[in-house]
Design a protein around this motif. Sequence first.
Motif, PDB file in Angstrom:
ATOM      1  N   UNK A  45       0.868  -1.172   0.000  1.00  0.00           N
ATOM      2  CA  UNK A  45       0.000   0.000   0.000  1.00  0.00           C
ATOM      3  C   UNK A  45       0.907   1.225   0.000  1.00  0.00           C
ATOM      4  N   UNK A  46       0.752   2.081  -1.001  1.00  0.00           N
ATOM      5  CA  UNK A  46       1.570   3.272  -1.168  1.00  0.00           C
ATOM      6  C   UNK A  46       0.746   4.481  -0.744  1.00  0.00           C
ATOM      7  N   UNK A  47       1.325   5.315   0.131  1.00  0.00           N
ATOM      8  CA  UNK A  47       0.648   6.528   0.614  1.00  0.00           C
ATOM      9  C   UNK A  47       1.419   7.767   0.178  1.00  0.00           C
ATOM     10  N   UNK A  48       0.659   8.818  -0.115  1.00  0.00           N
ATOM     11  CA  UNK A  48       1.285  10.072  -0.542  1.00  0.00           C
ATOM     12  C   UNK A  48       0.953  11.201   0.429  1.00  0.00           C
ATOM     13  N   UNK A  49       1.642  12.309   0.259  1.00  0.00           N
ATOM     14  CA  UNK A  49       1.475  13.473   1.142  1.00  0.00           C
ATOM     15  C   UNK A  49       0.023  13.919   1.237  1.00  0.00           C
ATOM     16  N   UNK A  50      -0.703  13.881   0.107  1.00  0.00           N
ATOM     17  CA  UNK A  50      -2.090  14.372   0.106  1.00  0.00           C
ATOM     18  C   UNK A  50      -3.122  13.320   0.500  1.00  0.00           C
ATOM     19  N   UNK A  51      -2.664  12.141   0.943  1.00  0.00           N
ATOM     20  CA  UNK A  51      -3.584  11.109   1.403  1.00  0.00           C
ATOM     21  C   UNK A  51      -3.979  10.081   0.351  1.00  0.00           C
ATOM     22  N   UNK A  52      -3.522  10.258  -0.874  1.00  0.00           N
ATOM     23  CA  UNK A  52      -3.822   9.287  -1.927  1.00  0.00           C
ATOM     24  C   UNK A  52      -3.190   7.949  -1.565  1.00  0.00           C
ATOM     25  N   UNK A  53      -3.909   6.862  -1.846  1.00  0.00           N
ATOM     26  CA  UNK A  53      -3.423   5.510  -1.574  1.00  0.00           C
ATOM     27  C   UNK A  53      -3.663   4.646  -2.795  1.00  0.00           C
ATOM     28  N   UNK A  54      -2.646   3.864  -3.163  1.00  0.00           N
ATOM     29  CA  UNK A  54      -2.796   2.875  -4.218  1.00  0.00           C
ATOM     30  C   UNK A  54      -2.123   1.595  -3.736  1.00  0.00           C
ATOM     31  N   UNK A  55      -2.696   0.455  -4.104  1.00  0.00           N
ATOM     32  CA  UNK A  55      -2.112  -0.832  -3.747  1.00  0.00           C
ATOM     33  C   UNK A  55      -1.495  -1.453  -4.988  1.00  0.00           C
ATOM     34  N   UNK A  56      -0.254  -1.911  -4.854  1.00  0.00           N
ATOM     35  CA  UNK A  56       0.462  -2.521  -5.966  1.00  0.00           C
ATOM     36  C   UNK A  56       0.678  -3.993  -5.653  1.00  0.00           C
ATOM     37  N   UNK A  57       0.131  -4.898  -6.467  1.00  0.00           N
ATOM     38  CA  UNK A  57       0.305  -6.334  -6.231  1.00  0.00           C
ATOM     39  C   UNK A  57       1.765  -6.755  -6.381  1.00  0.00           C
ATOM     40  N   UNK A 107       1.925   5.147 -11.036  1.00  0.00           N
ATOM     41  CA  UNK A 107       2.772   6.338 -11.047  1.00  0.00           C
ATOM     42  C   UNK A 107       2.235   7.292  -9.988  1.00  0.00           C
ATOM     43  N   UNK A 108       2.868   7.326  -8.855  1.00  0.00           N
ATOM     44  CA  UNK A 108       2.443   8.241  -7.792  1.00  0.00           C
ATOM     45  C   UNK A 108       3.615   9.135  -7.430  1.00  0.00           C
ATOM     46  N   UNK A 109       3.310  10.277  -6.877  1.00  0.00           N
ATOM     47  CA  UNK A 109       4.356  11.218  -6.489  1.00  0.00           C
ATOM     48  C   UNK A 109       4.093  11.702  -5.085  1.00  0.00           C
ATOM     49  N   UNK A 110       5.094  12.350  -4.517  1.00  0.00           N
ATOM     50  CA  UNK A 110       5.066  12.820  -3.137  1.00  0.00           C
ATOM     51  C   UNK A 110       4.786  11.663  -2.182  1.00  0.00           C
ATOM     52  N   UNK A 111       5.440  10.553  -2.471  1.00  0.00           N
ATOM     53  CA  UNK A 111       5.289   9.334  -1.682  1.00  0.00           C
ATOM     54  C   UNK A 111       5.882   9.527  -0.293  1.00  0.00           C
ATOM     55  N   UNK A 112       5.125   9.080   0.732  1.00  0.00           N
ATOM     56  CA  UNK A 112       5.635   9.189   2.109  1.00  0.00           C
ATOM     57  C   UNK A 112       5.625   7.863   2.855  1.00  0.00           C
ATOM     58  N   UNK A 113       5.037   6.819   2.278  1.00  0.00           N
ATOM     59  CA  UNK A 113       5.026   5.555   3.014  1.00  0.00           C
ATOM     60  C   UNK A 113       4.673   4.352   2.178  1.00  0.00           C
ATOM     61  N   UNK A 114       5.255   3.223   2.584  1.00  0.00           N
ATOM     62  CA  UNK A 114       4.938   1.919   2.002  1.00  0.00           C
ATOM     63  C   UNK A 114       4.499   1.004   3.131  1.00  0.00           C
ATOM     64  N   UNK A 115       3.409   0.286   2.934  1.00  0.00           N
ATOM     65  CA  UNK A 115       2.937  -0.677   3.927  1.00  0.00           C
ATOM     66  C   UNK A 115       2.744  -2.020   3.225  1.00  0.00           C
ATOM     67  N   UNK A 116       3.499  -3.009   3.661  1.00  0.00           N
ATOM     68  CA  UNK A 116       3.407  -4.347   3.066  1.00  0.00           C
ATOM     69  C   UNK A 116       2.300  -5.131   3.734  1.00  0.00           C
ATOM     70  N   UNK A 117       1.479  -5.791   2.908  1.00  0.00           N
ATOM     71  CA  UNK A 117       0.282  -6.481   3.392  1.00  0.00           C
ATOM     72  C   UNK A 117       0.328  -7.935   2.949  1.00  0.00           C
ATOM     73  N   UNK A 118      -0.012  -8.848   3.854  1.00  0.00           N
ATOM     74  CA  UNK A 118      -0.058 -10.280   3.522  1.00  0.00           C
ATOM     75  C   UNK A 118      -1.220 -10.584   2.630  1.00  0.00           C
TER      76      UNK A 118
END
Length: 118
Positions: A45-57, A107-118
């Motif tokens: 799960x990728x998080x950005x400064x503005x709160x956008x979230x996308x999940x990358x398999x 393609x995301x920008x201003x990335x601030x976090x990665x969360x790995x999910x099972x």
Amino acid sequence: LEKMLPAMSVTILDLYNVNRLTTFYGPSLKAVSDKFAIEDYSKVKVRTIDGYVVEIPKKDIDKGTLCLALRDDVGYLSVDRMGPIRIISQFEGEFHKKEDALFSIYWVWQLIGLEYIK
């Protein structure tokens, strides 16, 4: 990250920079995941400064084509230049938002976090 992992480079016509030919540098998302992810993760799960979230398999990460761009040919990416980190992938030719929307979902920008999910 630059000191811990090998960098890849990606050269594209950057649609967010008036289609200027730009080379980006940073580790692949695969290299980062191989080093830091929890065991047997299925997606990140990728998080950005503005709160956008996308999940990358994981299957898309394992291709090794996604770059965690930390800098470009001008220098390190600041917030006003879509930093501190952008995720980009190699792309040939000029990018068209509508036609290439599926390609650009990660393609995301201003990335601030990665969360790995099972």
